[in-house]
Design an enzyme around this catalytic site. Structure first.
Site, PDB file in Angstrom:
ATOM      1  N   ASN A  84     -36.983  27.333 -37.687  1.00 17.33           N
ATOM      2  CA  ASN A  84     -35.534  27.212 -37.825  1.00 17.33           C
ATOM      3  C   ASN A  84     -35.185  25.720 -37.869  1.00 17.33           C
ATOM      4  O   ASN A  84     -35.177  25.046 -36.842  1.00 17.33           O
ATOM      5  CB  ASN A  84     -34.876  27.906 -36.618  1.00 17.33           C
ATOM      6  CG  ASN A  84     -33.364  27.826 -36.649  1.00 17.33           C
ATOM      7  OD1 ASN A  84     -32.775  27.196 -37.529  1.00 17.33           O
ATOM      8  ND2 ASN A  84     -32.738  28.460 -35.675  1.00 17.33           N
ATOM      9  N   ARG A  95     -35.537  30.668 -41.064  1.00 17.31           N
ATOM     10  CA  ARG A  95     -34.121  31.004 -40.987  1.00 17.31           C
ATOM     11  C   ARG A  95     -33.378  30.128 -42.001  1.00 17.31           C
ATOM     12  O   ARG A  95     -33.556  28.906 -42.019  1.00 17.31           O
ATOM     13  CB  ARG A  95     -33.597  30.708 -39.586  1.00 17.31           C
ATOM     14  CG  ARG A  95     -32.119  30.923 -39.503  1.00 17.31           C
ATOM     15  CD  ARG A  95     -31.570  30.470 -38.182  1.00 17.31           C
ATOM     16  NE  ARG A  95     -30.146  30.709 -38.149  1.00 17.31           N
ATOM     17  CZ  ARG A  95     -29.277  29.892 -37.595  1.00 17.31           C
ATOM     18  NH1 ARG A  95     -29.688  28.794 -37.004  1.00 17.31           N
ATOM     19  NH2 ARG A  95     -28.003  30.174 -37.594  1.00 17.31           N
ATOM     20  N   HIS A 121     -24.387  34.678 -38.184  1.00 18.54           N
ATOM     21  CA  HIS A 121     -25.065  35.332 -37.044  1.00 18.54           C
ATOM     22  C   HIS A 121     -25.583  36.724 -37.433  1.00 18.54           C
ATOM     23  O   HIS A 121     -25.763  37.582 -36.566  1.00 18.54           O
ATOM     24  CB  HIS A 121     -24.112  35.532 -35.837  1.00 18.54           C
ATOM     25  CG  HIS A 121     -23.651  34.276 -35.171  1.00 18.54           C
ATOM     26  ND1 HIS A 121     -22.371  34.152 -34.675  1.00 18.54           N
ATOM     27  CD2 HIS A 121     -24.276  33.134 -34.882  1.00 18.54           C
ATOM     28  CE1 HIS A 121     -22.222  32.964 -34.122  1.00 18.54           C
ATOM     29  NE2 HIS A 121     -23.378  32.311 -34.234  1.00 18.54           N
ATOM     30  N   HIS A 171     -21.296  38.468 -30.459  1.00 19.37           N
ATOM     31  CA  HIS A 171     -22.242  37.355 -30.266  1.00 19.37           C
ATOM     32  C   HIS A 171     -21.424  36.183 -29.724  1.00 19.37           C
ATOM     33  O   HIS A 171     -20.673  35.535 -30.464  1.00 19.37           O
ATOM     34  CB  HIS A 171     -22.913  37.008 -31.608  1.00 19.37           C
ATOM     35  CG  HIS A 171     -23.861  35.853 -31.530  1.00 19.37           C
ATOM     36  ND1 HIS A 171     -25.231  35.983 -31.687  1.00 19.37           N
ATOM     37  CD2 HIS A 171     -23.648  34.537 -31.307  1.00 19.37           C
ATOM     38  CE1 HIS A 171     -25.809  34.812 -31.559  1.00 19.37           C
ATOM     39  NE2 HIS A 171     -24.857  33.911 -31.333  1.00 19.37           N
ATOM     40  N   GLY A 215     -21.538  32.692 -27.922  1.00 23.85           N
ATOM     41  CA  GLY A 215     -22.319  31.524 -27.469  1.00 23.85           C
ATOM     42  C   GLY A 215     -21.487  30.284 -27.689  1.00 23.85           C
ATOM     43  O   GLY A 215     -20.271  30.305 -27.494  1.00 23.85           O
ATOM     44  N   ASN A 216     -22.124  29.205 -28.124  1.00 28.13           N
ATOM     45  CA  ASN A 216     -21.349  28.024 -28.521  1.00 28.13           C
ATOM     46  C   ASN A 216     -20.525  28.353 -29.750  1.00 28.13           C
ATOM     47  O   ASN A 216     -19.350  28.043 -29.838  1.00 28.13           O
ATOM     48  CB  ASN A 216     -22.293  26.881 -28.865  1.00 28.13           C
ATOM     49  CG  ASN A 216     -22.591  26.056 -27.646  1.00 28.13           C
ATOM     50  OD1 ASN A 216     -21.718  25.838 -26.819  1.00 28.13           O
ATOM     51  ND2 ASN A 216     -23.818  25.614 -27.532  1.00 28.13           N
ATOM     52  N   GLY A 217     -21.197  28.972 -30.720  1.00 22.64           N
ATOM     53  CA  GLY A 217     -20.514  29.567 -31.858  1.00 22.64           C
ATOM     54  C   GLY A 217     -20.423  31.058 -31.552  1.00 22.64           C
ATOM     55  O   GLY A 217     -21.376  31.619 -31.023  1.00 22.64           O
ATOM     56  N   ARG A 222     -14.796  24.842 -31.727  1.00 21.86           N
ATOM     57  CA  ARG A 222     -14.145  25.215 -33.000  1.00 21.86           C
ATOM     58  C   ARG A 222     -12.870  26.008 -32.741  1.00 21.86           C
ATOM     59  O   ARG A 222     -12.837  26.845 -31.843  1.00 21.86           O
ATOM     60  CB  ARG A 222     -15.092  26.079 -33.842  1.00 21.86           C
ATOM     61  CG  ARG A 222     -16.260  25.308 -34.395  1.00 21.86           C
ATOM     62  CD  ARG A 222     -17.221  26.242 -35.117  1.00 21.86           C
ATOM     63  NE  ARG A 222     -18.567  26.048 -34.608  1.00 21.86           N
ATOM     64  CZ  ARG A 222     -19.584  26.886 -34.818  1.00 21.86           C
ATOM     65  NH1 ARG A 222     -19.405  27.980 -35.528  1.00 21.86           N
ATOM     66  NH2 ARG A 222     -20.772  26.634 -34.308  1.00 21.86           N
ATOM     67  N   ARG A 226     -19.646  27.590 -18.384  1.00 15.79           N
ATOM     68  CA  ARG A 226     -20.011  27.441 -16.967  1.00 15.79           C
ATOM     69  C   ARG A 226     -19.104  26.410 -16.307  1.00 15.79           C
ATOM     70  O   ARG A 226     -18.620  26.610 -15.194  1.00 15.79           O
ATOM     71  CB  ARG A 226     -21.483  27.009 -16.832  1.00 15.79           C
ATOM     72  CG  ARG A 226     -22.434  28.134 -17.121  1.00 15.79           C
ATOM     73  CD  ARG A 226     -23.813  27.637 -17.373  1.00 15.79           C
ATOM     74  NE  ARG A 226     -23.890  26.986 -18.692  1.00 15.79           N
ATOM     75  CZ  ARG A 226     -24.987  26.837 -19.387  1.00 15.79           C
ATOM     76  NH1 ARG A 226     -26.131  27.236 -18.881  1.00 15.79           N
ATOM     77  NH2 ARG A 226     -24.988  26.251 -20.562  1.00 15.79           N
ATOM     78  N   GLY A 257     -25.539  33.280 -25.350  1.00  8.04           N
ATOM     79  CA  GLY A 257     -25.427  32.589 -24.057  1.00  8.04           C
ATOM     80  C   GLY A 257     -24.359  33.129 -23.122  1.00  8.04           C
ATOM     81  O   GLY A 257     -24.628  33.493 -21.973  1.00  8.04           O
ATOM     82  N   ASN A 304     -24.809  36.224 -20.240  1.00 11.21           N
ATOM     83  CA  ASN A 304     -24.844  35.687 -18.873  1.00 11.21           C
ATOM     84  C   ASN A 304     -23.578  35.805 -18.049  1.00 11.21           C
ATOM     85  O   ASN A 304     -23.646  35.764 -16.823  1.00 11.21           O
ATOM     86  CB  ASN A 304     -25.228  34.197 -18.920  1.00 11.21           C
ATOM     87  CG  ASN A 304     -26.650  34.007 -19.356  1.00 11.21           C
ATOM     88  OD1 ASN A 304     -27.566  34.533 -18.720  1.00 11.21           O
ATOM     89  ND2 ASN A 304     -26.860  33.304 -20.454  1.00 11.21           N
ATOM     90  N   GLU A 340     -33.384  36.526 -32.514  1.00 13.53           N
ATOM     91  CA  GLU A 340     -33.380  36.310 -33.960  1.00 13.53           C
ATOM     92  C   GLU A 340     -34.787  36.032 -34.487  1.00 13.53           C
ATOM     93  O   GLU A 340     -35.138  36.442 -35.592  1.00 13.53           O
ATOM     94  CB  GLU A 340     -32.430  35.159 -34.298  1.00 13.53           C
ATOM     95  CG  GLU A 340     -30.978  35.574 -34.068  1.00 13.53           C
ATOM     96  CD  GLU A 340     -30.015  34.431 -33.881  1.00 13.53           C
ATOM     97  OE1 GLU A 340     -29.273  34.140 -34.806  1.00 13.53           O
ATOM     98  OE2 GLU A 340     -30.006  33.827 -32.790  1.00 13.53           O
TER      99      GLU A 340
HETATM  100  P1  ADP Z   1     -25.672  28.617 -29.442  1.00 14.13           P
HETATM  101  O1  ADP Z   1     -24.473  29.183 -30.139  1.00 14.13           O
HETATM  102  O2  ADP Z   1     -25.726  27.120 -29.465  1.00 14.13           O
HETATM  103  O3  ADP Z   1     -26.971  29.309 -29.785  1.00 14.13           O
HETATM  104  P2  ADP Z   1     -25.946  29.933 -26.874  1.00 14.13           P
HETATM  105  O4  ADP Z   1     -25.974  31.313 -27.396  1.00 14.13           O
HETATM  106  O5  ADP Z   1     -27.188  29.379 -26.268  1.00 14.13           O
HETATM  107  O6  ADP Z   1     -25.378  28.922 -27.930  1.00 14.13           O
HETATM  108  O7  ADP Z   1     -24.762  29.855 -25.796  1.00 14.13           O
HETATM  109  C1  ADP Z   1     -24.495  28.679 -25.120  1.00 14.13           C
HETATM  110  C2  ADP Z   1     -23.206  28.840 -24.333  1.00 14.13           C
HETATM  111  O8  ADP Z   1     -23.301  30.000 -23.469  1.00 14.13           O
HETATM  112  C3  ADP Z   1     -22.961  27.686 -23.381  1.00 14.13           C
HETATM  113  O9  ADP Z   1     -22.254  26.668 -23.988  1.00 14.13           O
HETATM  114  C4  ADP Z   1     -22.131  28.330 -22.304  1.00 14.13           C
HETATM  115  O10 ADP Z   1     -20.782  28.224 -22.672  1.00 14.13           O
HETATM  116  C5  ADP Z   1     -22.534  29.790 -22.322  1.00 14.13           C
HETATM  117  N1  ADP Z   1     -23.316  30.158 -21.120  1.00 14.13           N
HETATM  118  C6  ADP Z   1     -24.644  30.109 -20.960  1.00 14.13           C
HETATM  119  N2  ADP Z   1     -24.975  30.543 -19.707  1.00 14.13           N
HETATM  120  C7  ADP Z   1     -23.827  30.874 -19.078  1.00 14.13           C
HETATM  121  C8  ADP Z   1     -23.483  31.384 -17.792  1.00 14.13           C
HETATM  122  N3  ADP Z   1     -24.416  31.629 -16.881  1.00 14.13           N
HETATM  123  N4  ADP Z   1     -22.192  31.586 -17.512  1.00 14.13           N
HETATM  124  C9  ADP Z   1     -21.223  31.332 -18.423  1.00 14.13           C
HETATM  125  N5  ADP Z   1     -21.483  30.862 -19.645  1.00 14.13           N
HETATM  126  C10 ADP Z   1     -22.757  30.629 -19.991  1.00 14.13           C
END
Ligand code: ADP
Length: 402
Positions: free
Chosen positions: A7, A91, A180, A208, A210-212, A241, A285, A331, A335, A384
């Protein structure tokens, strides 16, 4: 069969070597700061310590060679020689309308990926560099590409066309593509398995987060709508974003803040989202702990995020004529039990219900709905790389009888 999954980002390479006979990850690694000072390779052979290799990595070709050297290193490698790599799976972010599925790399496919670079100028060129580097290093090894957009190519016109002059779609391909896709496809399949069936049997909403972040409506195995659009800026409020906004805000900003197109792009992609709202952080977090200390803007950022996801769940339930399961992944989705709870609060009228005890789960496949809930809720860690490796094996077996 051993598959090298690659990737390539603009300044990074993530890789895994997977033994597909057992689906075991033999090693994984990350090279960061490619083309900059202080580049580093973090290589982790399964079950062992991570090796940090500090070395200048001027380009992706050098990075790929470095990763393969790490995989074959006598001390921390996991294979004796490069010949043990049977296939490579890449990817690729954007496949436009050209690629509705994963494909074996041919000269025509390379041209197709280059043509889609207009739609993803930051992503497709480094993806292409990674493919070319692997082809140069391993000329006899089949290369397969898996697109982030492909899964969403099943969307109907009413979901993918914008309310813009039709010529814009014909001339430039301006439409919703969605991203995604590999993740949405994987978690929908896992959820279907956990319900004892296949995706063709269910209507599933995959979140999904996460950051995105993006949400998808997977109706009987096909993506029929998703929240990201022409680019990954659309839809949910994300880490940095904006997600969907009134488009009239753009000319307003240009006039009031004297911004040009490039500045607007930076503002909406990197300075907005929960970072812009909270003024504190893009990481949930940090926001959760600041909100617990009474920081109002962090709390409102969390509330806005959860509210938008909830609205999409409602919209996609309507789009599919009902919902059988909701899945949380990535993420934040995997979590944060408090975010899952907040999103689902008030959705009981759909037939959902979260079991507080089960919802404490992190990082493993788990149903978190109550026993009596009609709509199942799942936490499913995305994978993925495994989807890419599976597609690679299937295509190699089908096309070149590997
Ligand atoms: P990416 O989109 O970069 O692949 P990820 O899927 O790894 O991102 O998600 C990262 C985000 O997940 C972090 O910026 C954070 O906001 C969130 N995150 C990760 N662990 C936790 C947690 N234990 N509690 C709350 N938010 C979390």
């Amino acid at each position: 069969m051993k598959v090298f999954v690659v990737n390539c980002g603009s300044s990074s390479i993530k890789y895994q070597l997977i033994n597909m006979d057992t689906e075991a990850v033999l090693a994984k690694g990350l090279i960061e700061r490619i083309g900059m000072e202080g580049s580093v390779l973090k290589h982790t052979p399964e079950g062992k310590y991570t090796v940090d290799i500090n070395i200048d990595v001027p380009n992706h070709s050098f990075g790929i060679k470095l990763a393969v050297d790490a995989l074959t290193n006598p001390d921390y490698g996991v294979i004796k020689s490069m010949n043990e790599i049977d296939a490579v799976g890449h990817r690729v972010v954007h496949g436009g309308e050209r690629f509705a599925d994963s494909v074996l790399v041919t000269p025509d496919v390379l041209k197709g990926i280059a043509a889609c670079a207009e739609l993803a100028p930051l992503h497709n060129p480094p993806n292409l560099n990674g493919i070319k580097a692997c082809m140069a290093l391993m000329p006899n090894v089949p290369q397969v590409v898996v697109f982030d957009t492909a899964f969403h190519q099943t969307m109907p016109k009413e979901a993918y066309l914008y309310g813009l002059p039709y010529e814009l779609y014909v001339k430039y391909g301006v439409r919703r593509y969605g991203f995604h896709g590999t993740s949405h496809k994987y978690v929908a399949q896992e959820a279907a398995k956990m319900m004892g069936g296949e995706t063709k049997d269910y209507r599933i909403i995959t979140c999904h987060l996460g950051n995105g972040s993006s949400v998808a409506a997977v109706k009987y195995g096909r993506s029929i709508d998703t929240s990201m659009g022409y680019t990954p800026l659309d839809g949910l409020v994300m880490g940095t974003r904006s997600g969907e906004i009134d488009p009239a805000i753009i000319p307003f900003l240009m006039e009031k803040e004297n911004m040009n197109a490039e500045q607007i792009d930076d503002y909406l992609n990197r300075r907005s989202g929960v970072l812009g709202i909270s003024g504190l952080s893009s990481d949930f977090r940090d926001l959760e702990s600041a909100a617990a200390r009474g920081d109002e803007r962090s709390q409102v950022a969390i509330d806005i995020f959860a509210y938008r996801v909830k609205k999409y769940i409602g919209a996609y339930t309507a789009a599919m004529g009902g919902v059988d399961a909701i899945v949380f992944t990535a993420g934040l989705g995997e979590n944060s039990s408090s975010m899952r709870e907040k999103i689902c609060a008030g959705l009981e009228y759909l037939g959902t219900g979260i079991d507080g005890q089960k919802n404490k789960v992190r990082g493993k496949n788990q149903e978190i709905s109550t026993d009596e809930a009609k709509v199942k809720i799942f936490v499913i860690p995305t994978n993925e790389e495994l989807v890419i490796a599976h597609d690679t094996v299937n295509i190699c077996r089908r096309i070149i009888k590997l």
